[in-house]
Scaffold this motif. Structure first.
Motif, mmCIF file in Angstrom:
data_model
loop_
_atom_site.group_PDB
_atom_site.id
_atom_site.type_symbol
_atom_site.label_atom_id
_atom_site.label_comp_id
_atom_site.label_asym_id
_atom_site.label_seq_id
_atom_site.Cartn_x
_atom_site.Cartn_y
_atom_site.Cartn_z
ATOM 1 N N GLU A 211 0.826 -1.214 0.000
ATOM 2 C CA GLU A 211 0.000 0.000 0.000
ATOM 3 C C GLU A 211 0.856 1.257 0.000
ATOM 4 O O GLU A 211 0.506 2.265 -0.638
ATOM 5 C CB GLU A 211 -0.934 -0.011 1.211
ATOM 6 N N GLY B 146 0.507 10.761 2.519
ATOM 7 C CA GLY B 146 0.745 11.884 1.617
ATOM 8 C C GLY B 146 -0.095 13.098 1.972
ATOM 9 O O GLY B 146 0.376 14.245 1.904
ATOM 10 N N GLN B 147 -1.356 12.858 2.363
ATOM 11 C CA GLN B 147 -2.237 13.958 2.741
ATOM 12 C C GLN B 147 -1.727 14.673 3.997
ATOM 13 O O GLN B 147 -1.781 15.901 4.094
ATOM 14 C CB GLN B 147 -3.658 13.441 2.980
ATOM 15 N N GLU C 210 1.911 1.728 -3.482
ATOM 16 C CA GLU C 210 0.794 2.177 -4.310
ATOM 17 C C GLU C 210 0.519 3.666 -4.154
ATOM 18 O O GLU C 210 0.303 4.383 -5.142
ATOM 19 C CB GLU C 210 -0.456 1.377 -3.949
ATOM 20 N N HIS C 211 0.518 4.150 -2.923
ATOM 21 C CA HIS C 211 0.095 5.526 -2.661
ATOM 22 C C HIS C 211 1.240 6.533 -2.627
ATOM 23 O O HIS C 211 0.997 7.744 -2.753
ATOM 24 C CB HIS C 211 -0.671 5.585 -1.338
ATOM 25 N N LEU C 212 2.474 6.059 -2.437
ATOM 26 C CA LEU C 212 3.599 6.989 -2.297
ATOM 27 C C LEU C 212 4.747 6.671 -3.246
ATOM 28 O O LEU C 212 5.858 7.172 -3.074
ATOM 29 C CB LEU C 212 4.108 6.966 -0.855
ATOM 30 N N LYS D 191 -2.663 5.524 2.591
ATOM 31 C CA LYS D 191 -3.058 6.563 1.633
ATOM 32 C C LYS D 191 -3.119 7.941 2.286
ATOM 33 O O LYS D 191 -3.060 8.961 1.592
ATOM 34 C CB LYS D 191 -4.407 6.228 1.005
ATOM 35 N N TYR D 192 -3.231 7.981 3.610
ATOM 36 C CA TYR D 192 -3.311 9.261 4.304
ATOM 37 C C TYR D 192 -1.943 9.885 4.576
ATOM 38 O O TYR D 192 -1.867 11.055 4.967
ATOM 39 C CB TYR D 192 -4.052 9.099 5.629
ATOM 40 N N ASP E 119 -4.384 3.381 7.291
ATOM 41 C CA ASP E 119 -4.306 3.299 5.836
ATOM 42 C C ASP E 119 -3.194 4.223 5.335
ATOM 43 O O ASP E 119 -3.241 5.442 5.557
ATOM 44 C CB ASP E 119 -5.647 3.714 5.223
#
Length: 240
Positions: free
Chosen positions: A21, A101-102, A24-26, A98-99, A96
């Protein structure tokens, strides 16, 4: 560079999907992943050896000879990090990636006066007892410390590396990072993050650890706050 620090104790099955993950996101960012193996007795070393060989980003393995807890595991990762921003995430898969980067973007966009970006969990997946104990602890901590977040226990955070290294580390630091950053003279920002159920295994840090020890830690952080109310504004006078 973003250094992603993951404290782990007996989380071998959770590591590969977590790294998937992160990729995938970073994958389009400059990152390193530092897994702090806190005295694990499972297959964590073997899993990390395999994972390090197949990732486009650096996967670093820091091993504690014996378990010293989540906060001191974070300390090991923070001191070893090469990045200018350090992101933290739990190793059990409930956070998760995905957070990340945010959080980093929120931290940078908020300007130099902001020291930390915190995740605040919504739709918790823990047991009712754990949720209730966490809710009470967050209310008590917020009432006493006014740390500008409703969920300081969330593992997802992004902190400027130079600020992170100034903070005091003790067995419980990870629950008080916003308050400790405020004590250094910086602001706190937060974003809501969805909680997820644990993928494999069970928690290695229980309610007793969060409750009884947390109460003593809360008093200690309150004492630190009382003893240093003002941060000096420092200006160097240069002479030719």
């Amino acid at each position: 560079m973003i250094s992603i620090v993951i404290p782990c104790k007996n989380e071998a099955p959770n590591i590969p999907p977590l790294l998937d993950e992160i990729a995938e996101h970073l994958g389009d960012r400059e990152i390193e992943v530092i897994v702090v193996n806190d005295g694990s007795t499972d297959d964590t070393p073997q899993v990390l050896e395999v994972e390090a060989g197949k990732r486009a980003f650096a996967v670093r393995h820091l091993r504690h000879e014996s378990s010293v807890g989540q906060s001191l595991s974070l300390r090991s990762g923070v001191l070893a990090a090469s990045g200018t921003v350090i992101a933290t995430i739990d190793g059990d898969g409930q956070n998760d990636p995905k957070y990340i980067g945010q959080l980093v973007d929120k931290l940078i966009e908020s300007g130099p006066q902001t020291g930390i970006a915190c995740g605040q969990r919504i739709k918790r997946k823990d047991t009712k007892l754990k949720q209730l104990s966490s809710r009470f602890a967050n209310w008590l901590r917020g009432s006493i410390l006014n740390d500008r977040t409703r969920d300081s226990g969330c593992g997802l955070k992004a902190v400027h590396a130079d600020i992170f290294r100034r903070l005091p580390f003790f067995n419980g630091t990870h629950r008080f990072l916003p308050a400790l950053v405020i004590q250094e003279g910086y602001d706190v920002v937060a974003i809501d993050v969805l909680d997820r159920p644990r993928r494999y295994g069970q928690s290695n840090y229980g309610i007793l650890d969060r409750g009884l020890r947390g109460a003593l830690d809360l008093f200690g952080v309150w004492w630190l706050k009382r003893r240093r109310k003002l941060m000096p504004v420092v200006e160097e006078i240069r002479y030719e």
